[in-house]
Scaffold this motif. Structure first.
Motif, PDB file in Angstrom:
ATOM      1  N   GLU A   1      20.818  68.895 -52.758  1.00 32.52           N
ATOM      2  CA  GLU A   1      20.692  67.538 -52.250  1.00 32.52           C
ATOM      3  C   GLU A   1      20.393  66.565 -53.389  1.00 32.52           C
ATOM      4  O   GLU A   1      19.653  66.886 -54.309  1.00 32.52           O
ATOM      5  CB  GLU A   1      19.567  67.465 -51.225  1.00 32.52           C
TER       6      GLU A   1
ATOM      7  N   PRO B   1      16.519  61.375 -53.463  1.00 28.92           N
ATOM      8  CA  PRO B   1      16.576  60.158 -52.644  1.00 28.92           C
ATOM      9  C   PRO B   1      16.223  58.923 -53.456  1.00 28.92           C
ATOM     10  O   PRO B   1      15.395  58.957 -54.358  1.00 28.92           O
ATOM     11  CB  PRO B   1      15.521  60.426 -51.564  1.00 28.92           C
TER      12      PRO B   1
ATOM     13  N   PHE C   1      11.386  55.589 -49.182  1.00 29.72           N
ATOM     14  CA  PHE C   1      12.441  56.526 -49.568  1.00 29.72           C
ATOM     15  C   PHE C   1      13.586  56.443 -48.571  1.00 29.72           C
ATOM     16  O   PHE C   1      13.377  56.402 -47.354  1.00 29.72           O
ATOM     17  CB  PHE C   1      11.906  57.959 -49.589  1.00 29.72           C
ATOM     18  N   ASP C   2      14.789  56.417 -49.115  1.00 31.69           N
ATOM     19  CA  ASP C   2      15.988  56.420 -48.285  1.00 31.69           C
ATOM     20  C   ASP C   2      16.636  57.791 -48.412  1.00 31.69           C
ATOM     21  O   ASP C   2      17.300  58.096 -49.397  1.00 31.69           O
ATOM     22  CB  ASP C   2      16.947  55.314 -48.752  1.00 31.69           C
ATOM     23  N   TYR C   3      16.397  58.625 -47.418  1.00 33.18           N
ATOM     24  CA  TYR C   3      16.942  59.979 -47.442  1.00 33.18           C
ATOM     25  C   TYR C   3      18.350  60.049 -46.856  1.00 33.18           C
ATOM     26  O   TYR C   3      18.911  61.138 -46.731  1.00 33.18           O
ATOM     27  CB  TYR C   3      16.025  60.927 -46.673  1.00 33.18           C
TER      28      TYR C   3
ATOM     29  N   GLN D   1      13.428  54.135 -42.858  1.00 35.66           N
ATOM     30  CA  GLN D   1      13.050  54.654 -44.166  1.00 35.66           C
ATOM     31  C   GLN D   1      11.625  55.217 -44.116  1.00 35.66           C
ATOM     32  O   GLN D   1      10.777  54.752 -43.357  1.00 35.66           O
ATOM     33  CB  GLN D   1      13.167  53.563 -45.226  1.00 35.66           C
TER      34      GLN D   1
END
Length: 287
Positions: free
Chosen positions: A116, A119, A265-267, A152
């Protein structure tokens, strides 16, 4: 050598005690009669004995130093043995970690694992208690064209703070994990059992809906669950603590009473559930 007869020796022994008492009283009377003379006598005696004491203290100090040195060497030897044992244990752990790392690489290759991406996040200052329809929320000051959006995740340097529920042009509101509208899916790290963390408007949220036979244990760490797609998995949340009534509560890692800045945080979670399903507004109780 002159030998005293038994009666004479007995007579002298009987006289010695009265003589000593008389000398003691005489010394006391002399000291009271002439304090300066008594002081001079004491100083003369101290001057005479000082070199003797100084001479006697040197071997005593040497013996004391030798004893301390021996104790230090014994402690150093014991500490050295302990450090060797710990070093050996760490080497075994290192070997195990390297083996697991190699195995993980092989498994990822076999599964064509795609890691992944890290983020994106931005640091935002807390400007006020959020108020509004929520009892436990904070208001963030953001700049124009900020890129902040609903859903977020807000964290401080310790752990989970909450989630963005409202966004304006220059401000955003974060619903804290302690608010009674907050519903956060979590995982008990010890048993890997899933549960739901529910806010109470107090300092500690409650745990609910864990599987039968997997009751939360005091001191067990709590992390977020990816169930329902509302939160990413593995974010640090807190530790299980029992209330006075025995109910499992969560002592949060985040310091919600001292929030100055948070990180949003923008996951990239599409979210199977919308934010309203995890934070369903209820009427704010009057204080």
């Amino acid at each position: 050598m002159i030998r005293l007869s038994i009666p004479l020796r007995q007579a002298l022994s009987r006289l010695s005690l009265p003589v000593l008492i008389a000398l003691a009283f005489g010394t006391m009377l002399l000291g009271k009669a002439d304090a300066l003379l008594a002081e001079r006598a004491r100083m003369v005696l101290a001057d005479a004995l000082a070199p003797i004491w100084a001479t006697l203290q040197q071997p005593v100090a040497s013996v004391r130093g030798a004893v301390q040195e021996a104790e230090f060497l014994l402690n150093l030897r014991a500490e050295n043995a302990q450090l060797r044992e710990e070093n050996e244990r760490l080497r075994r752990w290192q070997a195990t970690a390297l083996a697991l790392e190699a195995e993980n690489v092989v498994l990822q290759r076999q599964l064509r694992f795609v890691p992944e991406a890290a983020p994106a996040f931005q640091t935002v200052r807390v400007v006020a208690d959020g108020g509004g329809i929520y009892a436990r929320a904070v208001l963030l000051g953001i700049r124009p064209n900020h890129g902040v959006r609903k859903g977020q995740i807000a964290l401080d340097e310790r752990g989970l703070v909450g989630r963005v529920t409202e966004v304006g042009l220059r401000s955003a509101r974060v619903l804290l994990a302690t608010d009674m509208n907050s519903r956060i899916p979590v995982v008990l790290e010890g048993s890997r059992a899933r549960a739901m963390m529910v806010g109470t408007n107090g300092a500690r949220p409650r745990l609910q809906h864990w599987p039968e036979g997997s009751a939360p244990e005091d001191g067990e760490r709590i992390v977020t669950s990816a169930e329902a797609g509302a939160f990413p998995a593995g974010l640090p949340v807190g530790i299980v603590r029992r209330s006075e009534g025995g109910a499992p509560e969560v002592e949060l890692f985040a310091r919600l009473d001292r929030l100055d800045v948070v990180r949003l945080f923008d996951y990239g979670l599409g979210g199977i559930l919308p934010p309203e399903a995890v934070a369903r507004p209820e009427p704010r109780p009057r204080r």
